[in-house]
Motif scaffolding. Structure first.
Motif, PDB file in Angstrom:
ATOM      1  N   LEU A 177      67.803   7.970  35.115  1.00  0.00           N
ATOM      2  CA  LEU A 177      67.997   6.709  35.826  1.00  0.00           C
ATOM      3  C   LEU A 177      66.656   6.342  36.441  1.00  0.00           C
ATOM      4  N   GLY A 178      66.076   5.231  36.021  1.00  0.00           N
ATOM      5  CA  GLY A 178      64.741   4.892  36.494  1.00  0.00           C
ATOM      6  C   GLY A 178      63.747   5.932  36.012  1.00  0.00           C
ATOM      7  N   GLN A 179      63.023   6.535  36.955  1.00  0.00           N
ATOM      8  CA  GLN A 179      62.018   7.536  36.611  1.00  0.00           C
ATOM      9  C   GLN A 179      62.515   8.959  36.842  1.00  0.00           C
ATOM     10  N   GLN A 180      63.785   9.100  37.191  1.00  0.00           N
ATOM     11  CA  GLN A 180      64.324  10.415  37.552  1.00  0.00           C
ATOM     12  C   GLN A 180      65.238  10.950  36.463  1.00  0.00           C
ATOM     13  N   GLN A 181      64.930  12.137  35.976  1.00  0.00           N
ATOM     14  CA  GLN A 181      65.789  12.804  35.000  1.00  0.00           C
ATOM     15  C   GLN A 181      66.670  13.818  35.706  1.00  0.00           C
ATOM     16  N   LEU A 182      67.953  13.806  35.365  1.00  0.00           N
ATOM     17  CA  LEU A 182      68.943  14.674  35.989  1.00  0.00           C
ATOM     18  C   LEU A 182      69.630  15.516  34.920  1.00  0.00           C
ATOM     19  N   GLY A 183      69.948  16.744  35.250  1.00  0.00           N
ATOM     20  CA  GLY A 183      70.653  17.599  34.298  1.00  0.00           C
ATOM     21  C   GLY A 183      69.850  18.850  33.990  1.00  0.00           C
ATOM     22  N   HIS A 184      70.470  19.589  33.043  1.00  0.00           N
ATOM     23  CA  HIS A 184      71.538  19.262  32.112  1.00  0.00           C
ATOM     24  C   HIS A 184      72.904  19.295  32.809  1.00  0.00           C
ATOM     25  N   LEU A 185      73.610  18.159  32.764  1.00  0.00           N
ATOM     26  CA  LEU A 185      74.965  18.076  33.277  1.00  0.00           C
ATOM     27  C   LEU A 185      75.936  18.551  32.200  1.00  0.00           C
ATOM     28  N   PRO A 186      77.116  19.030  32.593  1.00  0.00           N
ATOM     29  CA  PRO A 186      78.059  19.568  31.602  1.00  0.00           C
ATOM     30  C   PRO A 186      78.497  18.522  30.578  1.00  0.00           C
ATOM     31  N   LEU A 187      78.649  18.951  29.340  1.00  0.00           N
ATOM     32  CA  LEU A 187      79.103  18.050  28.282  1.00  0.00           C
ATOM     33  C   LEU A 187      80.451  17.422  28.628  1.00  0.00           C
ATOM     34  N   GLY A 188      81.367  18.220  29.160  1.00  0.00           N
ATOM     35  CA  GLY A 188      82.714  17.738  29.439  1.00  0.00           C
ATOM     36  C   GLY A 188      82.937  17.306  30.872  1.00  0.00           C
ATOM     37  N   LEU A 189      81.892  16.909  31.565  1.00  0.00           N
ATOM     38  CA  LEU A 189      82.015  16.571  32.983  1.00  0.00           C
ATOM     39  C   LEU A 189      83.056  15.490  33.233  1.00  0.00           C
ATOM     40  N   HIS A 190      83.177  14.528  32.315  1.00  0.00           N
ATOM     41  CA  HIS A 190      84.074  13.394  32.529  1.00  0.00           C
ATOM     42  C   HIS A 190      85.416  13.534  31.810  1.00  0.00           C
TER      43      HIS A 190
END
Length: 202
Positions: A177-190
Motif C-alpha cells: 500500500l503506497g510505499q509500504q510492503q506488508l507480509g507475508h500475510l496468510p493465504l487463507g486470512l480472509h
C-alpha cells in the motif's frame, strides 16, 4: 467504493505488542463519515499500521506465529489490514482515494489454484478488481496448467496479473500500500475454512 464499504462498521479490539511492551487498544470503526476521514481516528489508523508492520518484521524473522495462533488474533490482523487499506496514511505514502492509488499483491503458494483463490479473496477484501492471472511460463498456455508452486503478481492500477513458477520457500501474500510492503500475510486470512467456492479457472 467497495474498499470503504468493506471496512465500514467493523468493530475491532487489537492487542498490540511493540518493543516488548503490551499496548491494549480498543477501536470501534463506525460508519464512514466522509471520503477524507473514512470514519477512522488517527489513532485507529496508526495502530492498525503498527500491528501490520510489527507482524511483517517478525514474519521476516520467522517469529510471526504469535500473531496467528488464535482466531481472535487472526481477526485482529484482518481488521487491521482493512483499516490500513481504507484510510490515508502519510508515512507510507498511501492515499486510497488518489487517482494514481494502487494495490500491489504478490502471492506465493504451493499450487496455482491456492494462489488464485488467495488473490481473489484479497482483491475482494481490499476493494480492488479481481483478475485471472495469465501464464508467464514458457510452453504453458494458461495459468491453471502451471504445475507445482506458483507465484502470482498483481497490480490494481495497470491491471497486470500473471502467474509463474516459484522455487522459493515462502508462502503467503505480500501486500503493498503506497510505499509500504506488508507480509507475508496468510493465504487463507480472509477465508480460513475455504468455505467460499473456488474461482473458476477456465
Amino acid at each position: 467504493m467497495r474498499r470503504r464499504r468493506a471496512a465500514a462498521a467493523t468493530a475491532a479490539t487489537w492487542q498490540l505488542h511493540t518493543a516488548g511492551t503490551a499496548l491494549a487498544f480498543e477501536a470501534t470503526v463506525a460508519s464512514i463519515a466522509s471520503p477524507a476521514s473514512k470514519g477512522f481516528t488517527t489513532v485507529a489508523v496508526e495502530d492498525a499500521w503498527a500491528l501490520l508492520q510489527e507482524f511483517s518484521a517478525k514474519e521476516a524473522r520467522g517469529l510471526a506465529q504469535t500473531f496467528l495462533d488464535s482466531r481472535d488474533k487472526r481477526q485482529r490482523l484482518r481488521d487491521a489490514l482493512l483499516v490500513a487499506a481504507a484510510a490515508p496514511y502519510v508515512p507510507a505514502g498511501w492515499k486510497p482515494e488518489a487517482a494514481d492509488s494502487m494495490v500491489l499483491l504478490g502471492v506465493m503458494a504451493s499450487d496455482v489454484r491456492l494462489a488464485v483463490r488467495a488473490l481473489r479473496d484479497y482483491c475482494q477484501a481490499l476493494g480492488v478488481p479481481f483478475k485471472m492471472p495469465e501464464s508467464r511460463v514458457p510452453g504453458v498456455a494458461a495459468a491453471p496448467a502451471i504445475a507445482g508452486p506458483a507465484y502470482v503478481k498483481y497490480n490494481s492500477a495497470s491491471g497486470l496479473c500473471y502467474a509463474t513458477r516459484y522455487e522459493g520457500r515462502d508462502r503467503g501474500v505480500l501486500v503493498q500500500l503506497g510505499q509500504q510492503q506488508l507480509g507475508h500475510l496468510p493465504l487463507g486470512l480472509h477465508d480460513e475454512l475455504m468455505a467460499r467456492p473456488a474461482p473458476p479457472l477456465g
